[in-house]
Design a protein around this motif. Structure first.
Motif, PDB file in Angstrom:
ATOM      1  N   SER A  92     -43.445   7.644   6.778  1.00 37.07           N
ATOM      2  CA  SER A  92     -42.037   7.280   6.920  1.00 37.07           C
ATOM      3  C   SER A  92     -41.340   8.292   7.821  1.00 37.07           C
ATOM      4  O   SER A  92     -41.544   9.501   7.695  1.00 37.07           O
ATOM      5  CB  SER A  92     -41.345   7.232   5.560  1.00 37.07           C
ATOM      6  N   ALA A  93     -40.535   7.760   8.736  1.00 41.67           N
ATOM      7  CA  ALA A  93     -39.729   8.607   9.613  1.00 41.67           C
ATOM      8  C   ALA A  93     -38.320   8.667   9.044  1.00 41.67           C
ATOM      9  O   ALA A  93     -37.633   7.655   8.952  1.00 41.67           O
ATOM     10  CB  ALA A  93     -39.711   8.049  11.033  1.00 41.67           C
ATOM     11  N   LEU A  94     -37.895   9.844   8.639  1.00 41.91           N
ATOM     12  CA  LEU A  94     -36.528  10.044   8.169  1.00 41.91           C
ATOM     13  C   LEU A  94     -35.701  10.499   9.371  1.00 41.91           C
ATOM     14  O   LEU A  94     -35.956  11.555   9.943  1.00 41.91           O
ATOM     15  CB  LEU A  94     -36.485  11.087   7.061  1.00 41.91           C
ATOM     16  N   ILE A  95     -34.741   9.685   9.739  1.00 42.91           N
ATOM     17  CA  ILE A  95     -33.976   9.941  10.956  1.00 42.91           C
ATOM     18  C   ILE A  95     -32.681  10.684  10.640  1.00 42.91           C
ATOM     19  O   ILE A  95     -31.964  10.334   9.701  1.00 42.91           O
ATOM     20  CB  ILE A  95     -33.650   8.613  11.682  1.00 42.91           C
ATOM     21  N   GLU A  96     -32.421  11.694  11.412  1.00 45.92           N
ATOM     22  CA  GLU A  96     -31.162  12.435  11.313  1.00 45.92           C
ATOM     23  C   GLU A  96     -30.278  12.038  12.492  1.00 45.92           C
ATOM     24  O   GLU A  96     -30.644  12.246  13.646  1.00 45.92           O
ATOM     25  CB  GLU A  96     -31.424  13.941  11.337  1.00 45.92           C
ATOM     26  N   THR A  97     -29.133  11.445  12.193  1.00 51.24           N
ATOM     27  CA  THR A  97     -28.208  11.018  13.238  1.00 51.24           C
ATOM     28  C   THR A  97     -27.188  12.118  13.481  1.00 51.24           C
ATOM     29  O   THR A  97     -26.425  12.467  12.577  1.00 51.24           O
ATOM     30  CB  THR A  97     -27.489   9.724  12.832  1.00 51.24           C
ATOM     31  N   PRO A  98     -27.151  12.671  14.684  1.00 55.94           N
ATOM     32  CA  PRO A  98     -26.213  13.762  14.954  1.00 55.94           C
ATOM     33  C   PRO A  98     -24.787  13.255  15.115  1.00 55.94           C
ATOM     34  O   PRO A  98     -24.546  12.042  15.212  1.00 55.94           O
ATOM     35  CB  PRO A  98     -26.729  14.343  16.272  1.00 55.94           C
ATOM     36  N   ALA A  99     -23.861  14.173  15.141  1.00 60.09           N
ATOM     37  CA  ALA A  99     -22.461  13.812  15.375  1.00 60.09           C
ATOM     38  C   ALA A  99     -22.315  13.203  16.764  1.00 60.09           C
ATOM     39  O   ALA A  99     -22.888  13.700  17.730  1.00 60.09           O
ATOM     40  CB  ALA A  99     -21.580  15.048  15.237  1.00 60.09           C
ATOM     41  N   ARG A 100     -21.579  12.110  16.827  1.00 60.63           N
ATOM     42  CA  ARG A 100     -21.342  11.443  18.107  1.00 60.63           C
ATOM     43  C   ARG A 100     -20.300  12.226  18.894  1.00 60.63           C
ATOM     44  O   ARG A 100     -19.330  12.752  18.345  1.00 60.63           O
ATOM     45  CB  ARG A 100     -20.863  10.013  17.872  1.00 60.63           C
ATOM     46  N   GLY A 101     -20.516  12.301  20.201  1.00 67.77           N
ATOM     47  CA  GLY A 101     -19.579  13.005  21.057  1.00 67.77           C
ATOM     48  C   GLY A 101     -18.220  12.334  21.080  1.00 67.77           C
ATOM     49  O   GLY A 101     -18.080  11.139  20.830  1.00 67.77           O
ATOM     50  N   GLN A 102     -17.198  13.120  21.390  1.00 64.44           N
ATOM     51  CA  GLN A 102     -15.841  12.601  21.462  1.00 64.44           C
ATOM     52  C   GLN A 102     -15.553  12.071  22.868  1.00 64.44           C
ATOM     53  O   GLN A 102     -16.196  12.460  23.839  1.00 64.44           O
ATOM     54  CB  GLN A 102     -14.833  13.701  21.130  1.00 64.44           C
ATOM     55  N   ILE A 103     -14.576  11.202  22.940  1.00 63.40           N
ATOM     56  CA  ILE A 103     -14.024  10.768  24.224  1.00 63.40           C
ATOM     57  C   ILE A 103     -12.635  11.369  24.318  1.00 63.40           C
ATOM     58  O   ILE A 103     -11.801  11.154  23.425  1.00 63.40           O
ATOM     59  CB  ILE A 103     -13.987   9.239  24.333  1.00 63.40           C
ATOM     60  N   LEU A 104     -12.402  12.133  25.370  1.00 60.87           N
ATOM     61  CA  LEU A 104     -11.161  12.888  25.529  1.00 60.87           C
ATOM     62  C   LEU A 104     -10.385  12.401  26.739  1.00 60.87           C
ATOM     63  O   LEU A 104     -10.977  11.892  27.704  1.00 60.87           O
ATOM     64  CB  LEU A 104     -11.476  14.380  25.707  1.00 60.87           C
ATOM     65  N   ASP A 105      -9.070  12.595  26.707  1.00 63.49           N
ATOM     66  CA  ASP A 105      -8.309  12.342  27.930  1.00 63.49           C
ATOM     67  C   ASP A 105      -8.372  13.582  28.807  1.00 63.49           C
ATOM     68  O   ASP A 105      -9.016  14.586  28.453  1.00 63.49           O
ATOM     69  CB  ASP A 105      -6.885  11.872  27.614  1.00 63.49           C
ATOM     70  N   ARG A 106      -7.724  13.554  29.944  1.00 70.39           N
ATOM     71  CA  ARG A 106      -7.843  14.648  30.909  1.00 70.39           C
ATOM     72  C   ARG A 106      -7.365  15.978  30.336  1.00 70.39           C
ATOM     73  O   ARG A 106      -7.812  17.053  30.754  1.00 70.39           O
ATOM     74  CB  ARG A 106      -7.065  14.311  32.180  1.00 70.39           C
ATOM     75  N   ASN A 107      -6.458  15.940  29.350  1.00 68.70           N
ATOM     76  CA  ASN A 107      -5.904  17.155  28.765  1.00 68.70           C
ATOM     77  C   ASN A 107      -6.591  17.561  27.468  1.00 68.70           C
ATOM     78  O   ASN A 107      -6.126  18.466  26.772  1.00 68.70           O
ATOM     79  CB  ASN A 107      -4.401  16.965  28.516  1.00 68.70           C
ATOM     80  N   GLY A 108      -7.677  16.872  27.123  1.00 67.19           N
ATOM     81  CA  GLY A 108      -8.411  17.222  25.914  1.00 67.19           C
ATOM     82  C   GLY A 108      -7.939  16.515  24.662  1.00 67.19           C
ATOM     83  O   GLY A 108      -8.430  16.808  23.562  1.00 67.19           O
ATOM     84  N   VAL A 109      -7.018  15.569  24.797  1.00 71.39           N
ATOM     85  CA  VAL A 109      -6.561  14.797  23.641  1.00 71.39           C
ATOM     86  C   VAL A 109      -7.672  13.833  23.228  1.00 71.39           C
ATOM     87  O   VAL A 109      -8.247  13.140  24.078  1.00 71.39           O
ATOM     88  CB  VAL A 109      -5.273  14.023  23.968  1.00 71.39           C
ATOM     89  N   VAL A 110      -7.984  13.792  21.935  1.00 69.44           N
ATOM     90  CA  VAL A 110      -9.081  12.959  21.441  1.00 69.44           C
ATOM     91  C   VAL A 110      -8.660  11.498  21.455  1.00 69.44           C
ATOM     92  O   VAL A 110      -7.685  11.104  20.808  1.00 69.44           O
ATOM     93  CB  VAL A 110      -9.502  13.376  20.022  1.00 69.44           C
ATOM     94  N   LEU A 111      -9.419  10.680  22.190  1.00 66.12           N
ATOM     95  CA  LEU A 111      -9.200   9.237  22.225  1.00 66.12           C
ATOM     96  C   LEU A 111     -10.174   8.507  21.307  1.00 66.12           C
ATOM     97  O   LEU A 111      -9.882   7.396  20.858  1.00 66.12           O
ATOM     98  CB  LEU A 111      -9.351   8.713  23.656  1.00 66.12           C
ATOM     99  N   ALA A 112     -11.329   9.114  21.083  1.00 63.28           N
ATOM    100  CA  ALA A 112     -12.320   8.552  20.162  1.00 63.28           C
ATOM    101  C   ALA A 112     -13.070   9.718  19.537  1.00 63.28           C
ATOM    102  O   ALA A 112     -13.620  10.557  20.240  1.00 63.28           O
ATOM    103  CB  ALA A 112     -13.287   7.628  20.881  1.00 63.28           C
ATOM    104  N   GLY A 113     -13.050   9.769  18.236  1.00 62.69           N
ATOM    105  CA  GLY A 113     -13.729  10.858  17.532  1.00 62.69           C
ATOM    106  C   GLY A 113     -14.287  10.348  16.222  1.00 62.69           C
ATOM    107  O   GLY A 113     -14.477   9.155  16.033  1.00 62.69           O
ATOM    108  N   GLU A 114     -14.551  11.266  15.309  1.00 56.16           N
ATOM    109  CA  GLU A 114     -15.074  10.884  14.015  1.00 56.16           C
ATOM    110  C   GLU A 114     -14.120  11.346  12.925  1.00 56.16           C
ATOM    111  O   GLU A 114     -13.469  12.385  13.048  1.00 56.16           O
ATOM    112  CB  GLU A 114     -16.473  11.476  13.788  1.00 56.16           C
TER     113      GLU A 114
END
Length: 800
Positions: free
Chosen positions: A210-232
């Motif tokens: 059996s393969a136990l999969i570890e899913t890492p944290a998904r990267g964020q999508i940021l605007d040009r100034n670093g404001v988070v548009l998509a995160g967790e």
């Protein structure tokens, strides 16, 4: 489309407790994929075709055997493939039997390998089960091939032979395994097979890979100034555990009364054919659910109502920039079959549309995990291999959420699109499209019926109208016609040409200007500013007589008819029609009528809003058409950003003098009272240049175009109806005229309103292009949106 809870992230330094926890769920398949009945033969190399013998290296794709060379005492000798594959000849030694067995496995001849096994083996497992076991193990471990080596020893007929196997796996890399192959003589030498010949320790009854999969944290999508548009964010899930339920009616009442779910839906969710010990999620609590309420729910564990927490994708600005960002949705069977070897599993969430989809691998990172041998109840007994997960990288966009929201507010609930681009860098600061959908609603889990309601909505809310929808450009295209006339038609910008209300140079029926009054002779600069159709018919006719390919060629130099090359978004190429295009797509010749329609941005020509904005960005600056940028950089954790470079597409096919003349003419569109943009920007503190446009979907039927050509134009009686009565502003057109024009307009037509403009003549800082699906006037309907975005962005100093 159910709401599938995501797997918790596992810390690599604490995998064992996580594995023990996962063991309780092994039999349900939620965590452990395990070996199964699924057909995964695609992961196993096929046997060679009859009559096509292969070498050991060719068969396995890797080095197979003992190295192919004999030592001084001959102990490491490997027979040639044709001998190892010959099942008609009894193995001369136990060593040969082992070599033949592993060679046949490596070449994919599982049936042949089974024939090399002992009677006891065949009593324990059938040929079909034997082959399926190999396929399952190879699929779970993502094995793509292997090499083997029977270790040298003096006794060729020893009852046990040590074999070194090197598996090449897609997910875990190379795995080295040492196994002991036991042999018997019955009366010929055979291999006494157990699953231990795949991996040591697998031979115990009921043990699985059996393969136990570890899913890492998904990267964020940021605007040009670093404001988070998509995160967790952390979500709270409430569900049931049947082994703890004593009062079913209490549970039903709780979910209907306290959580607010219809009883029928509650029953459908909790009455599932799953093991009684498995947690069944029923609802995701709203993010603003108070801690006190959650604590109250947590007290109901003894009643079989459980609360758990997971992370999920979250879009803090709801539907803002939704078409650019995209959303997550459960992996589909086609993707799962392709990405299984990368660690994706059923129930995983993957990117759909926009940046989420285009950068799926980058944002998702690299899945890690452990390859385990587990006992019959799913407890890990041996870790064969592991690889660490690598967190997803962030994607920084060029969007500025402030400009984005400004553009969306200005657009309102009018179907259409807005693109705001910095012409100096090509950075897209806003890309608004309406209608749109809040991606949070999809990630939360919508029913198939809800999804189809979205998908079949006639307004097409999933379509990014800025890049995935094409429109006739109308009068915004006239700058292209003027450029062709100045560069290839022998005209000067100061030339005076008549601007009559009716134009009769082609056919018996007049082609009309949008003004009913003869404007007399005006300069080409004024003709562009006040958008005189009849002047541009004259220019189009002249260009067509010189070379019917001239106008399409210049349009190509402006970037029309080809993708802009923007990274991260799907886009349409649009249509830059010409003789060859029409022959290929309409199966007709190119006529003068086609050029006339094209000269005012009608007929077959079709562009995206981004293409138009990009062309005007080139007009506003140095004349170089370059790829617009919306995904600015990839930013892995702890590593330098990887910039996405801008590249040149073409150079506007005009001289430096002509470029300056076009820029000046576009300024008069806004600065002079006769310009169609004058009243839109009257009183603005900004210095604006631009062009309005109003276009119809289909102006001339193909039959009408076919009746007009160079040689017999004066004999034709077909009308080319290209009147654009809504080009003027409300100040110039009476309500009676509008009503009459609308009454005469065929019902199959509806108009698109365009405006494209930039600000700051000496150092252009922002280009804004707007299209409205059902606007009546480019100046009156689209122009104010452009002004609102330009002034809001520039006066707030949001442009770098």
């Amino acid at each position: 489309m159910g709401n599938v809870p995501r797997r918790r992230h596992l810390r690599t330094n604490a995998w064992l407790p996580a594995l023990v926890l996962a063991a309780a769920l092994a039999m349900s398949g939620c965590i452990f994929g395990g070996e199964s009945e699924r057909d995964l033969s695609e992961y196993f190399p096929p046997p060679p075709e009859d009559g096509a013998p292969q070498s050991q290296e060719q068969a396995s794709g890797t080095a197979v055997g003992d190295g192919g060379a004999a030592t001084q005492d001959g102990a490491a000798y490997t027979p040639p493939p044709e001998e190892l594959e010959n099942l008609e000849v009894a193995p001369p030694s136990a060593r040969f039997a082992v070599q033949s067995f592993f060679h046949l496995i490596a070449t994919g001849d599982l049936s042949g390998a089974y024939q090399r096994t002992s009677t006891e083996t065949r009593e324990r497992i059938s040929a079909e089960a034997f082959e399926q076991r190999y396929r399952d193990v190879w699929a779970e471990a993502t094995i793509g091939g292997f090499s083997w080596e029977v270790m040298p020893q003096e006794d060729q007929n020893s009852s046990s032979h040590e074999v070194l196997i090197r598996y090449q796996t897609t997910f875990f890399g190379e795995i080295e395994e040492v196994i002991q192959a036991r042999t018997l003589r019955q009366p010929h030498w055979v291999v006494d097979w157990t699953p231990d010949l795949m991996f040591s320790g697998l031979g115990s009854p009921g043990y699985l890979i059996s393969a136990l999969i570890e899913t890492p944290a998904r990267g964020q999508i940021l605007d040009r100034n670093g404001v988070v548009l998509a995160g967790e964010t952390e979500i709270t899930i409430i569900g049931v555990h049947w082994d703890s339920i004593s009062d079913e009616e209490f549970v039903l009442d709780f979910f209907t009364d306290r959580v607010g779910i219809e009883e029928e839906e509650v029953r459908a969710r909790i009455y599932q054919d799953v093991p009684s010990y498995q947690f069944i999620p029923v609802a995701v609590l709203a993010l603003d659910t108070s801690a006190e309420v959650i604590a109250e729910f947590e007290q109901l564990a003894s009643q079989g109502i459980l609360v758990t927490r997971q992370t999920r994708r979250f879009y803090p600005f709801a539907d803002s920039a939704a078409h650019v960002i995209g959303y997550l949705q459960e992996i589909n069977p086609t993707e799962l079959a392709e990405w299984f070897v990368e660690g994706y599993r059923a129930g995983d969430m993957v990117g759909r549309d926009g940046i989420e989809q285009s950068f799926e691998r980058t944002l998702a990172g690299r899945r890690g995990g452990s390859l385990l041998i587990v006992d019959p109840i799913g407890r890990p007994v041996r870790e064969i291999s592991n690889r660490p997960a690598i967190a997803g990288a962030d994607i920084r966009l060029t969007l500025d959420i402030r400009v984005q929201q400004l553009a969306e507010t200005a657009l309102g609930e009018q179907p259409g699109a807005v693109v705001a681009i910095d012409p100096r860098s090509g950075h897209v600061m806003a890309m608004a499209s309406y209608p749109r959908i809040d991606p949070n609603t999809i990630v939360d889990g919508v029913t198939q019926e809800e999804y189809e309601t979205y998908f079949f909505d006639q307004r097409q809310p999933f379509i990014n109208r800025a890049v995935e929808q094409v429109y006739a450009p109308g009068s915004t295209f006239k700058v292209v016609t003027l450029a062709a006339a100045l560069e290839g038609g022998g005209y000067e910008i100061t030339d005076h040409i008549s601007c009559p209300a009716r134009w009769m140079e082609v056919g018996d029926q007049p082609l009309r200007n949008w003004k009913d009054v003869d404007q007399g002779r005006i300069t080409l600069s004024q003709a562009l500013a006040e958008s005189c159709n009849t002047v541009f018919y004259e220019l189009g006719l002249s260009l067509d007589r010189i070379d019917e390919q001239l106008l399409p060629s210049v349009a190509s130099g402006f970037g029309f008819g080809q993708s802009t090359g923007i990274v991260g978004l799907n886009e349409e190429d649009g249509v830059n029609p010409g003789p060859s295009w029409k022959e290929a797509h309409v199966n007709e010749a190119w006529f003068t009528g086609d050029t006339l329609n094209m000269s005012i941005g009608q007929g077959f020509v079709a562009v995206t809003v981004l293409q138009m904005a990009n062309a005007y960005a080139a007009l506003a600056t140095n004349g170089v058409v370059s790829t617009p940028i919306i995904a600015q950089s990839i930013e892995p954790s702890g590593a330098p950003p990887q910039l996405i470079e801008r590249r040149s597409i073409s150079v506007l096919p005009v001289s430096a003098d002509t470029l300056e003349q076009l820029q000046a003419a576009l300024r008069t569109t806004v600065s002079q009272p006769y310009g169609t943009g004058f009243y839109v920007f009257r009183g603005s503190v900004l210095r604006i240049a631009g062009k309005s446009g109003t276009a119809e979907d289909q102006v001339v039927e193909p039959e009408a175009l076919a009746d007009i050509d160079d040689e017999g134009a004066e004999e034709q009686a077909e009308e080319i109806d290209v009147e654009l009565n809504s080009e003027r502003s409300e100040d110039e057109q009476t309500q009676e005229e509008q009503a009459e024009a609308e009454a005469q307009e065929p019902e199959r037509y509806f108009t698109h309103a365009w405006f494209s403009a930039w600000t700051n003549f000496e150092d252009p800082r922002l280009v804004v292009t707007v299209v409205l699906d059902d606007g009546k006037s480019g100046s009156d309907d689209a122009g104010p949106i452009v002004r609102q975005v330009l002034e809001g962005t520039i006066l707030n100093n949001w442009v770098p």
